[in-house]
Write a protein that holds these residues in place. Structure first.
Motif, PDB file in Angstrom:
ATOM      1  N   VAL A   1       0.839  -1.204   0.000  1.00  0.00           N
ATOM      2  CA  VAL A   1       0.000   0.000   0.000  1.00  0.00           C
ATOM      3  C   VAL A   1       0.871   1.250   0.000  1.00  0.00           C
ATOM      4  O   VAL A   1       1.944   1.274   0.606  1.00  0.00           O
ATOM      5  CB  VAL A   1      -0.965   0.026   1.208  1.00  0.00           C
ATOM      6  N   GLU A   2       0.390   2.272  -0.703  1.00  0.00           N
ATOM      7  CA  GLU A   2       1.098   3.553  -0.762  1.00  0.00           C
ATOM      8  C   GLU A   2       0.618   4.399   0.409  1.00  0.00           C
ATOM      9  O   GLU A   2      -0.300   5.204   0.303  1.00  0.00           O
ATOM     10  CB  GLU A   2       0.813   4.252  -2.091  1.00  0.00           C
ATOM     11  N   SER A   3       1.236   4.172   1.562  1.00  0.00           N
ATOM     12  CA  SER A   3       0.794   4.808   2.804  1.00  0.00           C
ATOM     13  C   SER A   3       1.863   5.677   3.447  1.00  0.00           C
ATOM     14  O   SER A   3       1.551   6.564   4.246  1.00  0.00           O
ATOM     15  CB  SER A   3       0.376   3.729   3.812  1.00  0.00           C
ATOM     16  N   GLU A   4       3.125   5.439   3.126  1.00  0.00           N
ATOM     17  CA  GLU A   4       4.195   6.071   3.887  1.00  0.00           C
ATOM     18  C   GLU A   4       4.303   7.572   3.639  1.00  0.00           C
ATOM     19  O   GLU A   4       4.672   8.326   4.537  1.00  0.00           O
ATOM     20  CB  GLU A   4       5.519   5.368   3.599  1.00  0.00           C
ATOM     21  N   THR A   5       3.999   8.009   2.433  1.00  0.00           N
ATOM     22  CA  THR A   5       3.997   9.451   2.182  1.00  0.00           C
ATOM     23  C   THR A   5       2.953  10.127   3.066  1.00  0.00           C
ATOM     24  O   THR A   5       3.201  11.178   3.667  1.00  0.00           O
ATOM     25  CB  THR A   5       3.699   9.740   0.701  1.00  0.00           C
ATOM     26  N   ILE A   6       1.795   9.502   3.173  1.00  0.00           N
ATOM     27  CA  ILE A   6       0.697  10.047   3.972  1.00  0.00           C
ATOM     28  C   ILE A   6       1.089  10.128   5.446  1.00  0.00           C
ATOM     29  O   ILE A   6       0.986  11.181   6.089  1.00  0.00           O
ATOM     30  CB  ILE A   6      -0.562   9.172   3.806  1.00  0.00           C
ATOM     31  N   THR A   7       1.560   9.014   5.994  1.00  0.00           N
ATOM     32  CA  THR A   7       1.812   8.966   7.437  1.00  0.00           C
ATOM     33  C   THR A   7       3.057   9.744   7.841  1.00  0.00           C
ATOM     34  O   THR A   7       3.103  10.320   8.935  1.00  0.00           O
ATOM     35  CB  THR A   7       1.939   7.511   7.915  1.00  0.00           C
TER      36      THR A   7
ATOM     37  N   GLN B   1      15.211   8.513   8.830  1.00  0.00           N
ATOM     38  CA  GLN B   1      15.608   8.082  10.170  1.00  0.00           C
ATOM     39  C   GLN B   1      14.638   7.126  10.853  1.00  0.00           C
ATOM     40  O   GLN B   1      15.039   6.380  11.755  1.00  0.00           O
ATOM     41  CB  GLN B   1      15.800   9.311  11.067  1.00  0.00           C
ATOM     42  N   LEU B   2      13.370   7.141  10.445  1.00  0.00           N
ATOM     43  CA  LEU B   2      12.373   6.374  11.183  1.00  0.00           C
ATOM     44  C   LEU B   2      11.643   5.330  10.350  1.00  0.00           C
ATOM     45  O   LEU B   2      10.936   4.485  10.902  1.00  0.00           O
ATOM     46  CB  LEU B   2      11.341   7.330  11.803  1.00  0.00           C
ATOM     47  N   LYS B   3      11.820   5.363   9.050  1.00  0.00           N
ATOM     48  CA  LYS B   3      11.108   4.440   8.173  1.00  0.00           C
ATOM     49  C   LYS B   3      11.457   2.995   8.496  1.00  0.00           C
ATOM     50  O   LYS B   3      12.620   2.642   8.633  1.00  0.00           O
ATOM     51  CB  LYS B   3      11.454   4.742   6.713  1.00  0.00           C
ATOM     52  N   GLY B   4      10.423   2.169   8.632  1.00  0.00           N
ATOM     53  CA  GLY B   4      10.617   0.742   8.863  1.00  0.00           C
ATOM     54  C   GLY B   4      10.678   0.330  10.315  1.00  0.00           C
ATOM     55  O   GLY B   4      10.638  -0.859  10.627  1.00  0.00           O
TER      56      GLY B   4
ATOM     57  N   ILE C   1      11.239 -15.703   0.685  1.00  0.00           N
ATOM     58  CA  ILE C   1      11.783 -14.441   0.198  1.00  0.00           C
ATOM     59  C   ILE C   1      10.945 -13.310   0.771  1.00  0.00           C
ATOM     60  O   ILE C   1       9.749 -13.470   1.034  1.00  0.00           O
ATOM     61  CB  ILE C   1      11.833 -14.356  -1.343  1.00  0.00           C
ATOM     62  N   VAL C   2      11.590 -12.180   0.976  1.00  0.00           N
ATOM     63  CA  VAL C   2      10.958 -11.010   1.570  1.00  0.00           C
ATOM     64  C   VAL C   2      10.931  -9.889   0.539  1.00  0.00           C
ATOM     65  O   VAL C   2      11.907  -9.690  -0.193  1.00  0.00           O
ATOM     66  CB  VAL C   2      11.746 -10.550   2.815  1.00  0.00           C
ATOM     67  N   ILE C   3       9.823  -9.166   0.474  1.00  0.00           N
ATOM     68  CA  ILE C   3       9.762  -7.956  -0.353  1.00  0.00           C
ATOM     69  C   ILE C   3       9.681  -6.768   0.589  1.00  0.00           C
ATOM     70  O   ILE C   3       8.713  -6.618   1.338  1.00  0.00           O
ATOM     71  CB  ILE C   3       8.566  -7.967  -1.320  1.00  0.00           C
ATOM     72  N   GLU C   4      10.708  -5.940   0.563  1.00  0.00           N
ATOM     73  CA  GLU C   4      10.848  -4.807   1.483  1.00  0.00           C
ATOM     74  C   GLU C   4      11.158  -3.530   0.711  1.00  0.00           C
ATOM     75  O   GLU C   4      11.718  -3.578  -0.387  1.00  0.00           O
ATOM     76  CB  GLU C   4      11.988  -5.069   2.472  1.00  0.00           C
ATOM     77  N   ASP C   5      10.819  -2.398   1.309  1.00  0.00           N
ATOM     78  CA  ASP C   5      11.168  -1.118   0.686  1.00  0.00           C
ATOM     79  C   ASP C   5      12.112  -0.298   1.550  1.00  0.00           C
ATOM     80  O   ASP C   5      12.504   0.798   1.155  1.00  0.00           O
ATOM     81  CB  ASP C   5       9.910  -0.300   0.389  1.00  0.00           C
TER      82      ASP C   5
END
Length: 224
Positions: free
Chosen positions: A24-30, A53-56, A173-177
Motif C-alpha cells: 500500500v502507498e501509505s508512507e507518504t501520507i503517514t 531516520q524512522l522508516k521501517g 523471500i521477503v519484499i521490502e522497501d
C-alpha cells in the motif's frame, strides 16, 4: 536427506510482504503527519528526515529515538495522537501499490504461500488493507512487531512469520522497501527483493543491505 529433498527446502515456498510502501502507498501520507507532530513536540524534522531516520521501525522504537533526541519523554498520549491523525489521513487517501494485486495473483497461481510481516500495528493494516481490497488475500496471514521480542532490523518478525507459515527461513523471500527491513531479512537468512517502485525510494540503502532491487512487484515471479 536426498538431493531432491534438499532442493525443495531451498526453492521459494513463501513470499513475505512488508505492508507500508510495498503493498500500500501509505508512507507518504503517514510521514507527513509524523513530521508535523514530532516538530510540534520539539524536535524539528522534515518529511525527508522522517523517511530517512524512522522508516521501517516499530512505533516503540520510533518513540525511543524521538525521546532520545528530545532528552525527555513524550506525553503519554502522543502515540495515540499520531495514530488518530494518521488513521484519518489513511482512510481518506491510501491506495494499493501499483502491481500489488497482480503480484499476489502471480504468487497464488504459482502455488506459493504468502503473508505479511510489518512493523505497523494490526489496526493500521486493517485500515490500509481493508480500504484497498487486499485484506481478503491475507486473512490469518498478517504478522506484526507486537508478536515478537524485537522488531526490525532484528530477524525475529520474519522468522516468526516463516515459522507460523510452516516454511524454513531459507525457503522464504521477503519484499521490502526499507534498508531496516532488508537488514532484518538478511539476518533471517532470507533473500530480499528491494522494492523501489514507490514514491519513497531507498535504492542505495537497500543495495547496501544486499537486496535484489525490483521496480515492479510482478518481478517476484522471476524468484518463485
Amino acid at each position: 536427506m536426498s538431493l531432491s529433498e534438499e532442493d525443495s527446502t531451498h526453492r521459494t515456498q513463501l513470499v513475505i510482504f512488508d505492508c507500508d510502501g510495498v503493498l500500500v502507498e501509505s508512507e507518504t501520507i503517514t510521514n507527513h503527519v509524523f513530521a508535523r507532530l514530532i516538530t510540534e513536540a520539539g524536535w524539528p524534522v522534515t518529511f525527508e528526515d522522517c523517511c530517512a531516520q524512522l522508516k521501517g521501525l516499530s512505533m516503540k522504537d520510533c518513540v525511543a529515538k524521538i525521546e532520545a533526541q528530545l532528552g525527555r519523554t513524550l506525553e503519554p498520549d502522543w502515540p495515540d495522537l499520531y495514530r488518530d491523525e494518521s488513521y484519518t489521513a489513511l482512510r481518506a487517501h491510501v491506495q494499493a501499490m501499483p502491481g500489488a494485486k497482480e503480484a499476489i495473483a502471480l504468487i497464488r497461481a504459482a502455488g506459493r504461500k504468502m503473508c505479511i510481516a510489518s512493523s505497523g500495528p494490526m489496526e493500521k493494516m486493517e485500515i490500509t488493507l481493508g480500504s484497498t481490497g487486499l485484506m481478503a488475500d491475507f486473512e490469518g496471514m498478517v504478522f506484526n512487531a507486537t508478536m515478537v521480542a524485537h522488531g526490525k532490523p532484528a530477524p525475529d518478525l520474519f522468522l516468526h512469520a516463516a515459522h507460523e507459515m510452516g516454511v524454513p527461513p531459507r525457503a522464504a523471500i521477503v519484499i521490502e522497501d526499507s534498508p531496516v527491513g532488508a537488514r532484518a531479512a538478511r539476518a533471517a537468512n532470507m533473500t530480499c527483493l528491494g522494492y523501489i517502485g514507490g514514491e519513497l525510494k531507498e535504492e542505495n540503502g537497500l543495495a547496501r543491505e544486499g537486496a535484489i532491487l525490483i521496480e515492479d512487484l510482478c518481478e517476484v515471479a522471476h524468484h518463485l
